[in-house]
Design a protein around this motif. Structure first.
Motif, PDB file in Angstrom:
ATOM      1  N   TYR A  87       9.367  -6.964  -0.915  1.00 32.40           N
ATOM      2  CA  TYR A  87      10.673  -6.861  -1.580  1.00 32.40           C
ATOM      3  C   TYR A  87      10.470  -6.259  -2.967  1.00 32.40           C
ATOM      4  CZ  TYR A  87      12.316 -10.042   2.012  1.00 32.40           C
ATOM      5  OH  TYR A  87      12.645 -10.607   3.225  1.00 32.40           O
ATOM      6  N   GLU A  88      11.248  -5.220  -3.272  1.00 34.24           N
ATOM      7  CA  GLU A  88      11.237  -4.644  -4.622  1.00 34.24           C
ATOM      8  C   GLU A  88      11.936  -5.618  -5.569  1.00 34.24           C
ATOM      9  OE1 GLU A  88      10.832  -1.381  -6.132  1.00 34.24           O
ATOM     10  OE2 GLU A  88       9.527  -0.778  -4.478  1.00 34.24           O
ATOM     11  N   LEU A  89      11.363  -5.813  -6.771  1.00 35.17           N
ATOM     12  CA  LEU A  89      12.000  -6.694  -7.751  1.00 35.17           C
ATOM     13  C   LEU A  89      11.766  -6.070  -9.126  1.00 35.17           C
ATOM     14  CD1 LEU A  89      13.366  -9.305  -6.876  1.00 35.17           C
ATOM     15  CD2 LEU A  89      11.353 -10.546  -7.616  1.00 35.17           C
ATOM     16  N   GLY A  90      12.648  -5.106  -9.501  1.00 35.81           N
ATOM     17  CA  GLY A  90      12.396  -4.386 -10.760  1.00 35.81           C
ATOM     18  C   GLY A  90      11.080  -3.643 -10.623  1.00 35.81           C
ATOM     19  N   ASP A  91      10.190  -3.854 -11.594  1.00 40.64           N
ATOM     20  CA  ASP A  91       8.926  -3.114 -11.613  1.00 40.64           C
ATOM     21  C   ASP A  91       7.840  -3.836 -10.800  1.00 40.64           C
ATOM     22  OD1 ASP A  91       6.725  -1.829 -14.202  1.00 40.64           O
ATOM     23  OD2 ASP A  91       7.511  -0.968 -12.333  1.00 40.64           O
ATOM     24  N   SER A  92       8.210  -5.000 -10.245  1.00 42.99           N
ATOM     25  CA  SER A  92       7.224  -5.776  -9.464  1.00 42.99           C
ATOM     26  C   SER A  92       7.748  -5.961  -8.048  1.00 42.99           C
ATOM     27  CB  SER A  92       7.002  -7.156 -10.112  1.00 42.99           C
ATOM     28  OG  SER A  92       6.413  -7.020 -11.373  1.00 42.99           O
ATOM     29  N   LYS A  93       6.975  -6.708  -7.251  1.00 44.16           N
ATOM     30  CA  LYS A  93       7.385  -6.951  -5.856  1.00 44.16           C
ATOM     31  C   LYS A  93       7.049  -8.379  -5.468  1.00 44.16           C
ATOM     32  CE  LYS A  93       5.901  -2.251  -4.945  1.00 44.16           C
ATOM     33  NZ  LYS A  93       4.681  -1.484  -4.656  1.00 44.16           N
ATOM     34  N   ILE A  94       7.683  -8.798  -4.391  1.00 49.45           N
ATOM     35  CA  ILE A  94       7.298 -10.038  -3.717  1.00 49.45           C
ATOM     36  C   ILE A  94       6.630  -9.596  -2.419  1.00 49.45           C
ATOM     37  CG2 ILE A  94       8.183 -12.048  -2.469  1.00 49.45           C
ATOM     38  CD1 ILE A  94       8.701 -12.631  -5.291  1.00 49.45           C
ATOM     39  N   GLU A  95       5.472 -10.185  -2.130  1.00 48.16           N
ATOM     40  CA  GLU A  95       4.770  -9.897  -0.868  1.00 48.16           C
ATOM     41  C   GLU A  95       4.698 -11.200  -0.066  1.00 48.16           C
ATOM     42  OE1 GLU A  95       0.386  -9.811  -0.900  1.00 48.16           O
ATOM     43  OE2 GLU A  95       0.534  -7.862   0.059  1.00 48.16           O
ATOM     44  N   LEU A  96       5.496 -11.286   1.002  1.00 42.33           N
ATOM     45  CA  LEU A  96       5.396 -12.454   1.884  1.00 42.33           C
ATOM     46  C   LEU A  96       4.239 -12.220   2.830  1.00 42.33           C
ATOM     47  CD1 LEU A  96       9.165 -13.102   2.809  1.00 42.33           C
ATOM     48  CD2 LEU A  96       7.849 -13.969   0.851  1.00 42.33           C
ATOM     49  N   LEU A  97       3.447 -13.283   3.092  1.00 40.08           N
ATOM     50  CA  LEU A  97       2.240 -13.138   3.915  1.00 40.08           C
ATOM     51  C   LEU A  97       2.255 -14.166   5.033  1.00 40.08           C
ATOM     52  CD1 LEU A  97       0.189 -13.135   0.720  1.00 40.08           C
ATOM     53  CD2 LEU A  97      -0.198 -11.305   2.356  1.00 40.08           C
ATOM     54  N   GLU A  98       2.187 -13.676   6.277  1.00 43.10           N
ATOM     55  CA  GLU A  98       2.087 -14.557   7.455  1.00 43.10           C
ATOM     56  C   GLU A  98       0.715 -14.368   8.079  1.00 43.10           C
ATOM     57  OE1 GLU A  98       5.270 -15.066  10.920  1.00 43.10           O
ATOM     58  OE2 GLU A  98       3.885 -13.393  11.340  1.00 43.10           O
TER      59      GLU A  98
END
Ligand SMILES: CC[C@H](C(=O)O)C(=O)SCCNC(=O)CCNC(=O)[C@H](O)C(C)(C)COP(=O)(O)OP(=O)(O)OC[C@H]1O[C@@H](n2cnc3c(N)ncnc32)[C@H](O)[C@@H]1OP(=O)(O)O
Ligand SMILES: [Co+2]
Length: 132
Positions: free
Chosen positions: A44-55
């Motif tokens: 997920y894009e979040l401004g200049d950073s991201k969220i990386e979900l890991l399964e």
């Protein structure tokens, strides 16, 4: 150096994608499996950073072990760097330990390497550099 992404360990990408799409008000921009790491990721894009979900992609995955021991939650923080080789040298000279000798291919078109949590105050830190 910037916070490139926050890695979050989840049991089910399908359930967590629904939750994060609601939470962030937007859909993920990609789902990507990285066989060698034993993970499936959702970004997920979040401004200049991201969220990386890991399964976890298999029972031997580091994510499976993390979930068994700690349950779902923040797994690592990834710092984006311009020159991963130079940063590795700088950090080695400063006494930090790495989990591998060389950077390797990660998700989202990156070169990545991890530092050992015991040399980073108990936080799993990933360095990543955009692949040319
Ligand atoms: C597809 C790539 C993607 C990307 O961004 O491109 C990713 O981010 S992939 C993410 C998943 N891959 C990894 O995490 C690879 C690096 N991790 C490892 O090599 C292991 O998980 C390791 C070495 C951190 C721990 O593995 P181990 O089998 O030794 O597990 P233990 O439970 O025995 O842990 C030993 C020691 O480390 C502490 N620990 C474990 N995981 C974490 C964590 N996520 N954050 C902080 N600390 C962690 C654990 O508590 C143990 O400490 P101790 O004091 O001995 O209890
Ligand atoms: Co990561």
């Amino acid at each position: 150096m910037k916070i490139e992404h926050l890695g979050i360990a989840v049991k089910s990408l399908q359930k967590s994608d629904e939750l994060f799409a609601k939470l962030l008000g937007k859909e993920n921009y990609k789902q990507e499996s990285v066989e060698r790491e034993g993970v499936t990721t959702s970004f997920y894009e979040l401004g200049d950073s991201k969220i990386e979900l890991l399964e976890a992609a298999n029972p031997e995955s580091p994510i499976a072990k993390f979930l068994d021991k700690r349950g779902e939650g923040i797994h690592h923080v990834a710092f984006g760097v311009e020159n991963i080789g130079a940063e590795i040298e700088r950090l080695k000279a400063a006494g930090f330990q790495f989990l591998s000798e060389e950077p390797k291919d990660g998700a989202d078109n990156k070169l990545i390497i991890f530092l050992h949590p015991k040399s980073t105050n108990g936080i799993l830190v990933e360095l990543c550099q955009e692949k040319p």
